[in-house]
Scaffold this motif. Structure first.
Motif, PDB file in Angstrom:
ATOM      1  N   ALA A  11       0.830  -1.211   0.000  1.00 43.13           N
ATOM      2  CA  ALA A  11       0.000   0.000   0.000  1.00 43.13           C
ATOM      3  C   ALA A  11       0.866   1.264   0.000  1.00 43.13           C
ATOM      4  O   ALA A  11       0.545   2.257  -0.654  1.00 43.13           O
ATOM      5  N   GLU A  12       1.975   1.194   0.723  1.00 41.05           N
ATOM      6  CA  GLU A  12       2.873   2.363   0.777  1.00 41.05           C
ATOM      7  C   GLU A  12       3.492   2.619  -0.609  1.00 41.05           C
ATOM      8  O   GLU A  12       3.541   3.767  -1.069  1.00 41.05           O
ATOM      9  N   TYR A  13       3.935   1.564  -1.275  1.00 43.07           N
ATOM     10  CA  TYR A  13       4.493   1.773  -2.623  1.00 43.07           C
ATOM     11  C   TYR A  13       3.400   2.243  -3.592  1.00 43.07           C
ATOM     12  O   TYR A  13       3.656   3.076  -4.470  1.00 43.07           O
ATOM     13  N   ASP A  14       2.181   1.726  -3.435  1.00 43.07           N
ATOM     14  CA  ASP A  14       1.072   2.185  -4.285  1.00 43.07           C
ATOM     15  C   ASP A  14       0.856   3.693  -4.117  1.00 43.07           C
ATOM     16  O   ASP A  14       0.664   4.417  -5.094  1.00 43.07           O
ATOM     17  N   ARG A  15       0.870   4.133  -2.866  1.00 43.28           N
ATOM     18  CA  ARG A  15       0.666   5.548  -2.567  1.00 43.28           C
ATOM     19  C   ARG A  15       1.739   6.407  -3.257  1.00 43.28           C
ATOM     20  O   ARG A  15       1.451   7.429  -3.872  1.00 43.28           O
ATOM     21  N   ARG A  16       2.970   5.946  -3.157  1.00 39.60           N
ATOM     22  CA  ARG A  16       4.081   6.711  -3.735  1.00 39.60           C
ATOM     23  C   ARG A  16       3.940   6.802  -5.260  1.00 39.60           C
ATOM     24  O   ARG A  16       4.142   7.856  -5.864  1.00 39.60           O
ATOM     25  N   LEU A  17       3.611   5.661  -5.850  1.00 43.70           N
ATOM     26  CA  LEU A  17       3.479   5.628  -7.305  1.00 43.70           C
ATOM     27  C   LEU A  17       2.319   6.510  -7.755  1.00 43.70           C
ATOM     28  O   LEU A  17       2.431   7.257  -8.746  1.00 43.70           O
ATOM     29  N   ALA A  18       1.222   6.463  -7.010  1.00 47.65           N
ATOM     30  CA  ALA A  18       0.052   7.286  -7.367  1.00 47.65           C
ATOM     31  C   ALA A  18       0.395   8.777  -7.299  1.00 47.65           C
ATOM     32  O   ALA A  18       0.032   9.553  -8.192  1.00 47.65           O
ATOM     33  N   LYS A  19       1.120   9.180  -6.258  1.00 47.82           N
ATOM     34  CA  LYS A  19       1.520  10.594  -6.139  1.00 47.82           C
ATOM     35  C   LYS A  19       2.400  11.000  -7.311  1.00 47.82           C
ATOM     36  O   LYS A  19       2.252  12.074  -7.891  1.00 47.82           O
ATOM     37  N   THR A  20       3.340  10.132  -7.651  1.00 44.80           N
ATOM     38  CA  THR A  20       4.274  10.437  -8.735  1.00 44.80           C
ATOM     39  C   THR A  20       3.531  10.527 -10.067  1.00 44.80           C
ATOM     40  O   THR A  20       3.768  11.452 -10.870  1.00 44.80           O
ATOM     41  N   ARG A  21       2.623   9.575 -10.298  1.00 42.89           N
ATOM     42  CA  ARG A  21       1.865   9.606 -11.558  1.00 42.89           C
ATOM     43  C   ARG A  21       0.987  10.848 -11.645  1.00 42.89           C
ATOM     44  O   ARG A  21       0.819  11.407 -12.736  1.00 42.89           O
ATOM     45  N   ALA A  22       0.419  11.271 -10.520  1.00 47.71           N
ATOM     46  CA  ALA A  22      -0.422  12.474 -10.549  1.00 47.71           C
ATOM     47  C   ALA A  22       0.412  13.679 -10.975  1.00 47.71           C
ATOM     48  O   ALA A  22      -0.029  14.514 -11.784  1.00 47.71           O
TER      49      ALA A  22
END
Lengths: 394, 394
Positions: A11-22
């Motif tokens: 979940a933590e890596y998902d959060r990071r990736l989502a922020k970066t993609r945004a």
């Protein structure tokens, strides 16, 4: 099949990736090539001392990231990243430090295979370790690409820490405290400097309890006397001497997370000018900690520090801090916000800084610093808990 | 007024500068901007952990070099370089990690003041830490300059070591031996890996006798069991286990000079495949040492190594060595010659290499390596003197 020993949850890596993609979407970037080792680790978990050759992570809007590097390092990637094995790609060894071939020719092949010949691709033009030559080769290999400078794009996403990251930093801070306690106990006139460094490194890697220590992104810095005017000298084998101040700039490190911490030791009786500087610096630190509240700006910390220093006639030319967290050599800062009078960044809960108002004057130096956490309200919390003072030993 | 504690004589620095200037002249380069920290130190003596910000040395054909960096680091430069104080130049702190300003704007001012607006200037486009952005800013600031890629120009001048440098490497090698002796003594089933690293770092910095230890350019690498397939994993807190091989890749460091040295320890009874690999590897090392003679070529070492490995059915994909000497993180290699079948560089007396035929297979690894010196005649000398074998402990 993700790596067995990831430091963080999916979940933590998902959060990071989502922020970066945004942020990629906001900037109109179709793909991002990330070379900064800290950014690679933050996004994928990749961990290894292989950043001396070209490598990086391709971040895509709609598919898992791809870790790309030297063939022999794919074994390390398979053991440290969360992505499936087919998201790990290697280049052949003859590309390494060759004058005839360049690894970016291989990267370009991968980018073409991803259909990115005409894309807008972000590259970290001023992050470690993206060289001028790397950019030139990519431009020449892919003339249809619109290369966009994405320096610090990922670094900015790292500014506000998760609870898990703050937990790691607390462990790093406990190691920092242990190191400084050892320094205060061991430094004496006549002890060779390298002997103290040997114990600093040992304490740092032994860690605290079950929390083993990782290597810090910067080695201990500990100049003495007039050499303390120079912030980045390392050590030699000369003994500590009476009548000299030595600052100790160190950081514990827990799974690549840092909590830098500096204290200064004077052997003998400190001169009045140093006592006055200490008083002004401590007053400035406390004013800065009080200003380090959510909603205030980075410059508010710097300005709060500056006032008592100015009253004491001390002019610092340098910024007084930077964000900290996950890092690899050569720097434990995040290279985004700077605590200085021109930086208007608004402070948010979960941001973490090394509040670092080192004094490096013409022929003396003094460092008393704190790693800090911006809380939900009120003044900042310090990660370490040791007296905020110049330490004096006979 | 040169720095008080320079590692080498003035004559040695003169020799280095003369070699570099001769190569500049041969390439038609009017001035050279050197960013690689190792090259900066080799030419000027500059020593400090400040390479995380933009800095460098301007080499001129007819005047002393200029060290240029962040203002606060000029104090360190004044204490470590051989040039006069007016050859040390600083840029103001607001240039550091700013999004509005770039340090290369300041460098361009200095280059213009030197009358170099229309010159041919060499830059290290693929050396540490010259970023893509640095190149872009310089190009835009000085459109009349013919920028020439001078990657590794200085590194090549470093290939043949002076007697003084070889002396430093012998001291580094004594530290390497001490580290490996400590490892062999301390590694046992159940001992946490970070505890061993703590002692490695302590031994390395304590040094041998009066020869204090400097920090190595790479941290200890010591993966175990199937992780030993990955050459660049660092450590964690898990204990060493019976039935596993662990390789130890370390280097002593004396005043920035290295002598890397790797040995592998098996706890328990090694399997036959590992014993066969050991035998082939040792035979290959000995054949390589014999081929490492002046007049032979770099590829002769690689080919000599390859023959016994091939007979044992072991295919290595990677080069088997690189030049060593003075270095800063992130790499202790010199990034010029590679010991591989395509490299025709002729070996000369005084050249020094890490002969590094690491085996990193799918699920195991083995490292037995030597730092070597090309002699005036005959096979290479090894800097370290320890049994060339897989060490087995119960």
């Amino acid at each position: 099949m993700p790596a067995a020993n990831l430091p963080f949850s999916g979940a933590e890596y998902d959060r990071r990736l989502a922020k970066t993609r945004a942020e990629m979407a906001a900037r109109g970037v179709d793909a991002l090539f990330v070379t900064d080792p800290s950014n690679q680790a933050w996004l994928t978990g990749y961990d290894g001392w292989s950043f001396y050759v070209h490598q990086g992570v391709i971040v895509l809007p709609d598919a898992d990231p791809i870790w790309w590097g030297r063939n022999q390092d794919t074994n390390g990637a398979l053991r440290t990243v969360w992505m499936a094995p087919d998201r790990v790609r290697g280049y052949a060894d003859p590309y390494v430090q060759s004058t005839e071939r360049h690894p970016m020719q291989d990267l370009a092949k991968h980018l073409r295979d991803l259909g990115l010949e005409k894309a807008r691709i972000g590259v970290e033009m001023d992050n470690y370790y993206f060289s001028a030559k790397a950019m030139e080769v990519l431009r020449s290999e892919m003339p249809g690409v619109a290369w966009q400078d994405a320096t610090a794009l990922v670094n900015w996403q790292r500014a506000v820490k998760s609870e898990a990251e703050i937990g790691f930093m607390r462990k790093a801070a406990a190691i920092s405290e242990k190191i400084v306690d050892g320094v205060l106990e061991r430094v004496e006139p006549g002890v060779p400097k390298n002997e103290i460094v040997a114990e600093i490194l040992r304490d740092g890697v032994r860690g605290v309890g079950d929390d083993w220590g990782d290597y810090a992104a910067i080695v201990p810095l500990l100049p003495s006397g007039s050499d303390a005017a120079a912030p980045h000298l390392t050590w030699d084998g000369r003994p500590f001497a009476s009548g000299e101040a030595t600052f100790f700039e160190i950081s514990g490190c827990y799974r690549r997370y840092h909590a830098p911490f500096c204290r200064t030791v004077f052997l003998g009786t400190p001169p009045d000018f140093l006592k006055r500087a200490e008083a002004a610096l401590v007053e400035g630190l406390e004013a800065g900690l009080d200003a380090a509240r959510p909603g205030n700006r980075a410059c508010d910390i710097a300005n709060a520090l500056a006032a008592p220093l100015e009253r004491a006639g001390i002019e610092r030319g340098a910024r007084c801090g930077y964000p900290i967290g996950l890092s690899y050599p050569p720097d434990w800062g995040e290279r985004t916000i700077s605590l200085r009078s021109e930086d208007q960044t608004v402070l948010e809960p979960g941001m973490t800084f090394h509040f670092m108002p080192g004094l490096w004057m013409t022929d003396w130096g003094l460092e008393i610093t704190e790693s800090i956490l911006i809380r939900d309200s009120g003044p900042a919390e310090t990660f370490c808990n040791r007296p905020r003072q110049l330490f004096v030993k006979p």
